[in-house]
Write a protein that holds these residues in place. Structure first.
Motif, short mmCIF file in Angstrom:
data_model
loop_
_atom_site.label_atom_id
_atom_site.label_comp_id
_atom_site.label_asym_id
_atom_site.label_seq_id
_atom_site.Cartn_x
_atom_site.Cartn_y
_atom_site.Cartn_z
N ASP A 257 0.83 -1.22 0.00
CA ASP A 257 0.00 0.00 0.00
C ASP A 257 0.86 1.27 0.00
O ASP A 257 0.52 2.24 -0.69
CB ASP A 257 -0.92 0.00 1.24
N THR A 258 1.95 1.26 0.76
CA THR A 258 2.76 2.48 0.88
C THR A 258 3.82 2.63 -0.20
O THR A 258 4.16 3.74 -0.61
CB THR A 258 3.46 2.49 2.25
N ASP A 259 4.35 1.50 -0.68
CA ASP A 259 5.43 1.56 -1.68
C ASP A 259 5.23 0.44 -2.69
O ASP A 259 5.90 -0.60 -2.64
CB ASP A 259 6.78 1.45 -0.97
N PRO A 260 4.29 0.61 -3.64
CA PRO A 260 3.99 -0.46 -4.61
C PRO A 260 5.22 -0.88 -5.41
O PRO A 260 5.37 -2.07 -5.74
CB PRO A 260 2.92 0.16 -5.50
N ALA A 261 6.12 0.03 -5.76
CA ALA A 261 7.29 -0.33 -6.57
C ALA A 261 8.20 -1.29 -5.80
O ALA A 261 8.70 -2.29 -6.34
CB ALA A 261 8.05 0.93 -6.96
N ALA A 262 8.42 -0.95 -4.50
CA ALA A 262 9.26 -1.84 -3.69
C ALA A 262 8.59 -3.19 -3.49
O ALA A 262 9.25 -4.24 -3.51
CB ALA A 262 9.55 -1.19 -2.35
N ALA A 263 7.26 -3.17 -3.31
CA ALA A 263 6.52 -4.43 -3.15
C ALA A 263 6.64 -5.29 -4.40
O ALA A 263 6.81 -6.52 -4.34
CB ALA A 263 5.07 -4.15 -2.83
N LYS A 264 6.57 -4.63 -5.58
CA LYS A 264 6.70 -5.37 -6.83
C LYS A 264 8.09 -6.01 -6.96
O LYS A 264 8.23 -7.16 -7.40
CB LYS A 264 6.44 -4.44 -8.00
N ALA A 265 9.13 -5.25 -6.56
CA ALA A 265 10.48 -5.80 -6.61
C ALA A 265 10.62 -6.99 -5.67
O ALA A 265 11.27 -8.00 -6.00
CB ALA A 265 11.48 -4.72 -6.25
N LEU A 266 9.98 -6.88 -4.48
CA LEU A 266 10.05 -8.00 -3.54
C LEU A 266 9.31 -9.23 -4.09
O LEU A 266 9.74 -10.37 -3.90
CB LEU A 266 9.45 -7.59 -2.19
N LEU A 267 8.16 -8.98 -4.76
CA LEU A 267 7.43 -10.10 -5.37
C LEU A 267 8.24 -10.76 -6.47
O LEU A 267 8.23 -12.00 -6.60
CB LEU A 267 6.09 -9.61 -5.92
N ASP A 268 8.94 -9.94 -7.26
CA ASP A 268 9.82 -10.53 -8.30
C ASP A 268 10.91 -11.38 -7.66
O ASP A 268 11.24 -12.47 -8.15
CB ASP A 268 10.45 -9.42 -9.14
N GLU A 269 11.47 -10.86 -6.55
CA GLU A 269 12.51 -11.63 -5.86
C GLU A 269 11.96 -12.94 -5.32
O GLU A 269 12.59 -14.00 -5.42
CB GLU A 269 13.09 -10.79 -4.72
N ALA A 270 10.75 -12.89 -4.74
CA ALA A 270 10.12 -14.10 -4.21
C ALA A 270 9.83 -15.10 -5.33
O ALA A 270 9.99 -16.31 -5.17
CB ALA A 270 8.85 -13.75 -3.47
N HIS A 271 9.39 -14.57 -6.48
CA HIS A 271 9.10 -15.43 -7.63
C HIS A 271 10.37 -16.15 -8.10
O HIS A 271 10.36 -17.36 -8.39
CB HIS A 271 8.50 -14.59 -8.76
N THR A 272 11.47 -15.42 -8.18
CA THR A 272 12.75 -16.02 -8.59
C THR A 272 13.19 -17.08 -7.59
O THR A 272 13.64 -18.18 -7.98
CB THR A 272 13.82 -14.94 -8.72
N SER A 273 13.07 -16.76 -6.30
CA SER A 273 13.46 -17.73 -5.27
C SER A 273 12.58 -18.96 -5.31
O SER A 273 13.05 -20.10 -5.08
CB SER A 273 13.40 -17.08 -3.89
N THR A 274 11.29 -18.77 -5.61
CA THR A 274 10.37 -19.91 -5.69
C THR A 274 10.77 -20.84 -6.83
O THR A 274 10.78 -22.07 -6.69
CB THR A 274 8.94 -19.43 -5.87
N LYS A 275 11.10 -20.27 -7.99
CA LYS A 275 11.53 -21.09 -9.12
C LYS A 275 12.83 -21.84 -8.79
O LYS A 275 13.00 -23.00 -9.17
CB LYS A 275 11.71 -20.24 -10.37
N ALA A 276 13.74 -21.15 -8.09
CA ALA A 276 14.98 -21.82 -7.70
C ALA A 276 14.70 -22.97 -6.73
O ALA A 276 15.33 -24.04 -6.82
CB ALA A 276 15.93 -20.81 -7.06
N ALA A 277 13.74 -22.74 -5.80
CA ALA A 277 13.39 -23.81 -4.85
C ALA A 277 12.77 -25.00 -5.59
O ALA A 277 13.05 -26.16 -5.26
CB ALA A 277 12.42 -23.28 -3.80
N ILE A 278 11.93 -24.72 -6.59
CA ILE A 278 11.33 -25.80 -7.38
C ILE A 278 12.41 -26.58 -8.11
O ILE A 278 12.38 -27.82 -8.18
CB ILE A 278 10.31 -25.21 -8.37
N THR A 279 13.40 -25.87 -8.65
CA THR A 279 14.51 -26.55 -9.34
C THR A 279 15.28 -27.43 -8.38
O THR A 279 15.63 -28.58 -8.71
CB THR A 279 15.45 -25.51 -9.97
N GLU A 280 15.55 -26.93 -7.17
CA GLU A 280 16.27 -27.73 -6.19
C GLU A 280 15.46 -28.96 -5.78
O GLU A 280 16.01 -30.05 -5.60
CB GLU A 280 16.60 -26.88 -4.97
N LEU A 281 14.14 -28.78 -5.61
CA LEU A 281 13.30 -29.92 -5.27
C LEU A 281 13.29 -30.95 -6.40
O LEU A 281 13.29 -32.16 -6.15
CB LEU A 281 11.87 -29.45 -4.97
#
Length: 417
Positions: A257-281
């Motif tokens: 709500d306060t910083d949508p751009a930063a939230a979007k960057a964090l979501l992109d980071e989470a998305h990348t980490s999720t794909k990496a976790a799927i690859t490791e699994l």
């Protein structure tokens, strides 16, 4: 894996005739061979105070013993077809000088080798009896023609002189006695070789029980090592990454709500980490079981494994069909773990993987790397997992990894295990 009992075949007339012919040859060759063995032993013991020289003669004595026993097993199996297992050189499976000394000791105390030597020694003694007996039979046959001569007949090699009229009777008796002795020697040879070389049913059952116990212990140990590896990979890899994804998503939720751009960057980071976790699994699951192994076989599974390796690998697979799933899975795991160890610990720049299906029905592989060597089988380590998994499949492993390299691991698994 169970050991098939030797075939109890009835020995025919041709086998007995072949045994007599072989005994006649062994009587000469065996005498020379055991003289050579005694010379090697005597020289080796006598030169032990001389550094190195006596030891070389004793090592030569040991392996000439093994070669003699191997020839005896092959001779008896070819003659009678008892179903004897091929005699193999013992290997300790341990690297370095200590492992080599243990190999020599295991070979020296190898029961089947000494049984082969005992059988060869008995065959030599029987052969020394066959030769004069055959000579006596030939002489007896010549006495049948004594009436064609004039005067008395002298028996060759004895100095005995008999009348020509009695020579025929002596010849007939000599032929009958000589033939009876030859038949007895042939029968005695068949009985003694079976008693010495063919394991009893009790011995077979004891060996099968021992092998089954070792396989059971290997399977339990392999499952423990595998469970520990999975727990370690989850704890050190996937779990921290998933915790990081959860924390990143929590931060994104606070800033959406306060910083949508930063939230979007964090979501992109989470998305990348999720794909990496799927690859490791996915990689972790592949380490537990490779589906391509079931679908397309060992060759295709190893090709996919080599393609993912961080170290360049030369793959040479020559198979003429499929083996049991247990054998293929054990060999695949051993090769995969060996390549992982080479990438993590050996500092190797290249590896070579060779896979063959041998004539004796075993699946064999050799993994070599040009790393720094010094690999050891440690409890809970990757090599410990390989050893126990191969043992559970009824196979054997051999590691050669001197300090400074290179490292070579050989595994052999019964194809029908």
């Amino acid at each position: 894996m169970t050991t098939a009992p030797p075939i109890r075949r009835r020995v025919g007339v041709l086998a007995h005739l072949g045994a007599l012919a072989q005994l006649a040859a062994i009587g000469l060759i065996g005498s020379i061979l055991f003289t050579v063995l005694a010379t090697f032993l005597g020289v080796g013991v006598g030169l032990l105070p001389v550094v190195g020289i006596g030891v070389l003669f004793l090592i030569a004595f040991l392996y000439v013993l093994w070669a003699t026993a191997w020839l005896e097993y092959e001779r008896v199996e070819g003659l009678y077809g008892y179903g004897l297992p091929a005699l193999r050189i013992r290997r300790s499976g341990q690297p370095g000088f200590k492992g080599w000394l243990r190999t020599l000791w295991q070979q020296f105390t190898d029961g089947p080798m000494w049984r082969g030597i005992a059988s060869c020694a008995i065959a030599t003694v029987l052969g020394l009896l066959v030769l004069p007996t055959v000579g006596a039979v030939v002489t007896s046959v010549s006495l049948l023609f004594a009436p064609l001569q004039t005067g008395d007949v002298r028996i060759v090699g004895t100095g005995i002189v008999i009348a020509s009229t009695a020579a025929v009777i002596v010849g007939i008796v000599g032929i009958l006695v000589g033939a009876a002795v030859l038949v007895g020697l042939a029968l005695l040879h068949a009985v003694l070789t079976r008693a010495i070389l063919v394991p009893s049913r009790e011995a077979l059952l004891a060996e099968q029980a021992r092998a089954a116990g070792a396989q059971r212990a290997g399977a339990v140990r392999a499952s423990e090592v595998e469970r520990t590896r999975i727990e370690r990979d989850l704890h050190d890899g996937v779990q921290p990454r998933l915790v990081s994804v959860g924390m990143t998503l929590g931060l994104a939720q606070q800033k959406i709500d306060t910083d949508p751009a930063a939230a979007k960057a964090l979501l992109d980071e989470a998305h990348t980490s999720t794909k990496a976790a799927i690859t490791e699994l996915r990689q972790l699951a592949r380490g537990i079981h490779a589906s391509v192994l079931d679908d397309r076989g060992l060759d295709a599974a190893l090709s996919a494994l080599v393609a993912r390796s961080h170290v360049p690998v030369s793959l040479d697979v020559r198979l003429d069909g499929r083996c049991s799933p247990t054998a293929e899975a054990a060999l695949y795991f051993a090769i995969a773990e060996s390549l992982t160890n080479a990438a993590k610990h050996s500092r190797a720049t290249e590896c070579r993987v060779t896979v063959r299906r041998r004539d004796d029905g075993t699946l064999w592989a050799r993994v070599e790397d040009n790393g720094v060597g010094g690999a050891r089988v440690l409890p809970g380590g990757g090599l410990d997992g390989i050893t126990n998994r191969i043992l559970a499949a009824g196979g054997t492993t051999r590691l050669d990894s001197p300090t400074g390299g290179p490292t070579a691991l050989e595994v052999s698994v019964p194809c029908a295990s």
